[in-house]
Motif scaffolding. Structure first.
Motif, PDB file in Angstrom:
ATOM      1  N   ALA A 145       0.832  -1.208   0.000  1.00 49.46           N
ATOM      2  CA  ALA A 145       0.000   0.000   0.000  1.00 49.46           C
ATOM      3  C   ALA A 145       0.865   1.257   0.000  1.00 49.46           C
ATOM      4  N   CYS A 233      -8.471  -4.115   3.482  1.00 50.32           N
ATOM      5  CA  CYS A 233      -9.582  -3.163   3.354  1.00 50.32           C
ATOM      6  C   CYS A 233     -10.055  -2.662   4.718  1.00 50.32           C
ATOM      7  N   SER A 234      -9.214  -2.802   5.728  1.00 49.29           N
ATOM      8  CA  SER A 234      -9.590  -2.362   7.072  1.00 49.29           C
ATOM      9  C   SER A 234      -8.977  -0.998   7.371  1.00 49.29           C
ATOM     10  N   THR A 235      -9.283  -0.455   8.540  1.00 52.16           N
ATOM     11  CA  THR A 235      -8.745   0.850   8.943  1.00 52.16           C
ATOM     12  C   THR A 235      -7.244   0.790   9.204  1.00 52.16           C
ATOM     13  N   ASN A 237      -5.131  -0.029   7.089  1.00 57.11           N
ATOM     14  CA  ASN A 237      -4.518   0.459   5.855  1.00 57.11           C
ATOM     15  C   ASN A 237      -4.858   1.941   5.685  1.00 57.11           C
ATOM     16  N   ALA A 240      -6.386   3.237   2.300  1.00 59.99           N
ATOM     17  CA  ALA A 240      -7.568   2.565   1.744  1.00 59.99           C
ATOM     18  C   ALA A 240      -8.375   3.498   0.845  1.00 59.99           C
ATOM     19  N   PHE A 244      -8.610   3.000  -3.178  1.00 57.62           N
ATOM     20  CA  PHE A 244      -9.902   2.696  -3.803  1.00 57.62           C
ATOM     21  C   PHE A 244     -10.226   3.727  -4.872  1.00 57.62           C
ATOM     22  N   THR A 286     -11.607  -7.227  -3.907  1.00 55.10           N
ATOM     23  CA  THR A 286     -11.763  -6.598  -2.597  1.00 55.10           C
ATOM     24  C   THR A 286     -13.231  -6.352  -2.273  1.00 55.10           C
ATOM     25  N   GLN A 313     -11.204  11.133   5.020  1.00 47.62           N
ATOM     26  CA  GLN A 313     -11.319   9.734   5.428  1.00 47.62           C
ATOM     27  C   GLN A 313     -11.786   9.672   6.873  1.00 47.62           C
ATOM     28  N   ASN A 321     -15.405  -3.642   5.709  1.00 48.92           N
ATOM     29  CA  ASN A 321     -14.619  -3.514   4.490  1.00 48.92           C
ATOM     30  C   ASN A 321     -14.734  -2.075   3.971  1.00 48.92           C
ATOM     31  N   PHE A 323     -13.522  -0.660   1.316  1.00 53.64           N
ATOM     32  CA  PHE A 323     -13.784  -0.527  -0.116  1.00 53.64           C
ATOM     33  C   PHE A 323     -15.295  -0.611  -0.377  1.00 53.64           C
TER      34      PHE A 323
END
Length: 792
Positions: A145, A233-235, A237, A240, A244, A286, A313, A321, A323
């Motif tokens: 990432a 796809c969690s917090t 990252n 994210a 996306f 994802t 964000q 998830n 995404f």
């Protein structure tokens, strides 16, 4: 020469790894650096120089060496992410580690004992600044990432040229480095082919990480989540949202035609196409995390009245998830328009015709596009309503029908047929879809269908010729195809003569006694078609004179249905006429000689992925009744037979409509008999036929024939008419007001997600990804368990 020496050194390192019987210490950097520090091998070179047999041999005979290799490669990626890859040497090390892990990971996943290795904590494997060591998988995903937003490596640097050091990747706001303008981002960075190639390499590794699902047997348990997808796809990252957005914008902004220069795709390499394909596959994988009805319920509970501001964000609500969460909350008109136009442009690409043959670039990832469009419609109801509120939905309908028409003759593409039909079923559950279909069809798309002048509804109905000219593997779709026509039928203002004849032809084929009596389920198709006719006659009689004329011409079909024999002797005679080896298919005697391509086998050597069985129409739809004010009310499922109180003409029509979904007890008993391979006795079978024959919704049609046939015969005799145009003119100005039974309620069968459809989509999606990634062949010849790969 230099490149040859590099490959030779790399190959020697691989041989050393496979021949060493003693574990190599992780501190022996001189040994491990041979795999990435001094080489410039491409991903194709890595796949050629690291054979599958040697990876498996190291896994079985020197497991500690394989574990150390994975750990050291991930460590190098983490170091590169933390440093920001300021030098060319560091970037080359990152790319080499990326290619090596892409090669090795599938062989880790195929062994159940190794599958948990990446989720174990390796001593000293923590990222800089972490108090606790992370599992190797988390370190790898976070490094990927970070690297996807690394200035001067995968993103355009915002630093001015000068003596300043490279940007600190740990402190940058990656929302400022989104790859393409579109949703939530207005600035479009200049194209950089090197950045696109580097992004593609990293996305290829990311897709490989997420592919653990391919090595697990099919399981409909929605709790069996992919841990790689769940974490990425969690917090945890922090990238994210920008990732996306980058993936989505790159896909929807892509224009394969570009400036329209003929044959430009033959002259120049289009690195953006490779990136778009990888981005599209990452997106659909994802977004698969929250498949099924549980996700739909969660998404409906989202508070979409206060969506996040662009680039903000904030802590999400709804699904874990991110995404899925971000997709479900896209709501601005300009963003929805950007997405729809982008998907429509790409879906219509194969339909573009020019005077110069093969002068336009044709994309190959239409199956992934269909999956993404499906997920948008399923997860974001605002997007679905936006698609249906204008005629833009027709820009998606035509390429879907084109793709289905192209795929119907190829038995290796039966999955594409299913996803296209599922999308049409989803759309047909909305009233606006039926209304939009009344727009005239003026395009001339290269499809082998009869020439007609009419609307998009005519095109959709004529397309149903696949039921008479497709192959037997399409037979499970017959119920879905007819349900689509049932759902739209109350809104069709004027069918063409070609479409009207197509519907009557289907009824004639499905009501043939040998077909109708050869399976306990075949009568459902007749019920669907009768419901279509009833809906049009009751709600759209004015304007549908072509259909009325076709019904009058084929009135003997309805009379034969009304007088269908149910005694043992007649049933036996009908079954003896059944063609050998044909189950739920159409008699070749009844197929019209229209311009159509017969179904042919796939080309020899074609690979195809097996699919889970698609659930029956009663399992994937929920009946809703349209009330007087236009709202829809759910109709509860009933397992009991119709009571004797439902004997009025209106109730009979409604009962007939419902009978196609709700089986009587005797029908269920018949299925049990069939599963047990018990011979149907001469008393039981006629009773089953009688149980559904009395529910045939023929009252409305018989009343129409009773009124109009004598009138048509009279004017033909009185005026000596031989021209059908005069009869059509008479029918056009006719009326049946007050002569027909009370209109029955409109029943719409809306798509309803369940565990069965979620499992089907999972196997189909991964099968497509497996077959599309052939350069390099990431998963080829590994022990896939989610589906089977068959050579046609």
């Amino acid at each position: 020469m230099g490149n040859t020496d590099t490959k030779l050194h790399f190959r020697k390192a691989v041989i050393q790894l496979t021949t060493k019987t003693q574990p190599v210490e992780a501190t022996d950097d001189a040994f491990w650096d041979q795999f990435w520090a001094d080489s410039s091998t491409t991903v194709q070179d890595v796949f050629a120089l690291v054979p599958a047999a040697e990876i498996r041999a190291v896994r079985e005979e020197s497991p500690s060496n394989l574990a150390t290799l994975c750990y050291k490669a991930v460590e190098r990626l983490v170091q590169g992410a933390d440093s920001g890859c300021p030098s060319e040497r560091q970037r080359q090390i990152v790319l080499n580690c990326t290619r090596l892990l892409t090669r090795i990971l599938p062989y880790i996943f195929e062994d159940a004992d190794w599958r948990g290795f990446f989720w174990s904590t390796v001593p000293g494997a923590g990222r800089a600044g972490d108090n606790e060591a992370r599992p190797l998988a988390e370190s790898l995903l976070l490094a990927i990432a970070d690297l996807l937003f690394c200035p001067d490596f995968t993103a355009q640097s915002h630093k001015k040229n000068g003596p300043d050091t490279a940007e600190d990747i740990r402190s940058i706001d990656s929302c400022e480095y989104i790859w393409e303008a579109g949703v939530g981002f207005a600035h479009s960075p200049p194209l950089n082919y090197t950045h696109d190639i580097n992004r593609s390499e990293l996305l290829k590794l990311l897709l490989t990480c997420l592919s653990e699902a391919m090595y697990l047997p099919p399981c409909s348990d929605s709790r069996n989540l992919n841990p790689w997808v769940a974490f990425f796809c969690s917090t945890e990252n922090r990238h994210a949202l920008p990732l996306f957005t980058s993936l989505l914008n790159v896909v929807c902004a892509y224009d394969p035609v570009g400036y329209g220069i003929p044959y430009n795709h033959l002259l120049f390499s289009d690195y953006r196409e490779q990136l778009v394909e990888q981005a599209l596959q990452i997106l659909i994988v994802t977004l698969e995390h929250e498949a099924g009805s549980a996700a739909s319920a969660a998404l409906q509970a989202l508070d979409t009245t206060t969506p996040p501001s662009d680039g903000d964000q904030q802590e999400p609500v709804g699904p874990d998830n991110l995404f899925v969460n971000y997709l479900s909350r896209i709501h601005r008109e300009e963003d929805l328009s950007f997405i729809l136009k982008g998907l429509s442009r790409l879906m219509n690409n194969p339909l573009v015709q020019t005077y110069l043959p093969h002068s336009n670039k044709k994309i190959q990832f239409h199956q992934e596009l269909l999956i993404l469009f499906w997920k948008f419609c399923d997860f974001n109801k605002k997007f679905l309503f936006f698609v249906l509120k204008s005629s833009d939905v027709l820009d998606m309908l035509v390429p879907i029908l084109f793709s289905l028409n192209e795929a119907r003759a190829d038995q290796s593409r039966v999955g594409l047929m299913h996803i296209g039909v599922f999308i049409l079923l989803l759309l047909s559950g909305e009233r606006n879809f039926g209304v939009r279909l009344n727009k005239p069809y003026t395009l001339r798309v290269p499809m082998d269908i009869p020439v007609f002048t009419g609307t998009h509804a005519d095109l959709l109905i004529i397309f149903h010729k696949i039921m008479t000219s497709g192959h037997q593997r399409l037979q499970p779709l017959f119920d879905c195809l007819l349900t689509i026509i049932v759902n739209i039928s109350p809104y069709l203002k004027s069918l063409s003569m070609v479409a009207a004849n197509k519907l009557l032809h289907l009824l004639e084929a499905f009501s043939t006694p040998w077909f109708l009596l050869s399976s306990p389920q075949n009568h459902h198709l007749v019920f669907f078609l009768l419901e279509v006719f009833n809906n049009i006659i009751q709600y759209q009689f004015d304007g549908n004179f072509n259909l009325v004329y076709a019904i009058i011409r084929k009135r003997n079909v309805f009379h034969q249905l009304a007088n269908l024999p149910s005694d043992t002797a007649s049933i036996q005679r009908a079954l003896q006429k059944k063609k050998p080896g044909i189950s739920r298919s159409i008699s070749t005697e009844t197929v019209s000689t229209e311009a159509s391509r017969c179904a042919v086998p796939a080309e020899p050597g074609t690979l195809k992925a097996s699919l889970e069985a698609s659930p029956g129409i009663d399992k994937i739809t929920e009946k809703t009744q349209v009330s007087v004010d236009g709202t829809m009310v759910a109709v509860p499922h009933s397992d009991s037979p119709q009571t004797s109180a439902d004997n009025s003409p209106a109730a009979g029509a409604a009962a007939g409509a419902g009978a196609s979904d709700t089986e009587s007890n005797s029908e269920r008993d018949l299925e049990v008999y069939a599963r047990l391979h018990v011979t149907l006795d001469s008393v039981f079978y006629p009773f089953c036929v009688s149980s559904w024959k009395v529910k045939l919704p023929l009252q409305t049609i018989m009343r129409l024939l009773q009124v109009l046939v004598p009138q048509v015969e009279k004017i033909c005799i009185d005026k000596g008419l031989t021209d059908e145009s005069e009869i059509l003119k008479f029918l056009q100005h006719g009326t049946l007001v007050g002569l027909l039974p009370v209109p029955h309620p409109i029943l719409i069968r809306k798509y309803q997600a369940n565990a069965g459809t979620a499992m089907w989509f999972r196997t189909y999606m991964w099968g497509v990804i497996y077959l599309r990634n052939v350069d390099p062949p990431i998963w080829y010849d590994t022990d896939i368990r989610l589906f089977e790969i068959q050579r046609v």
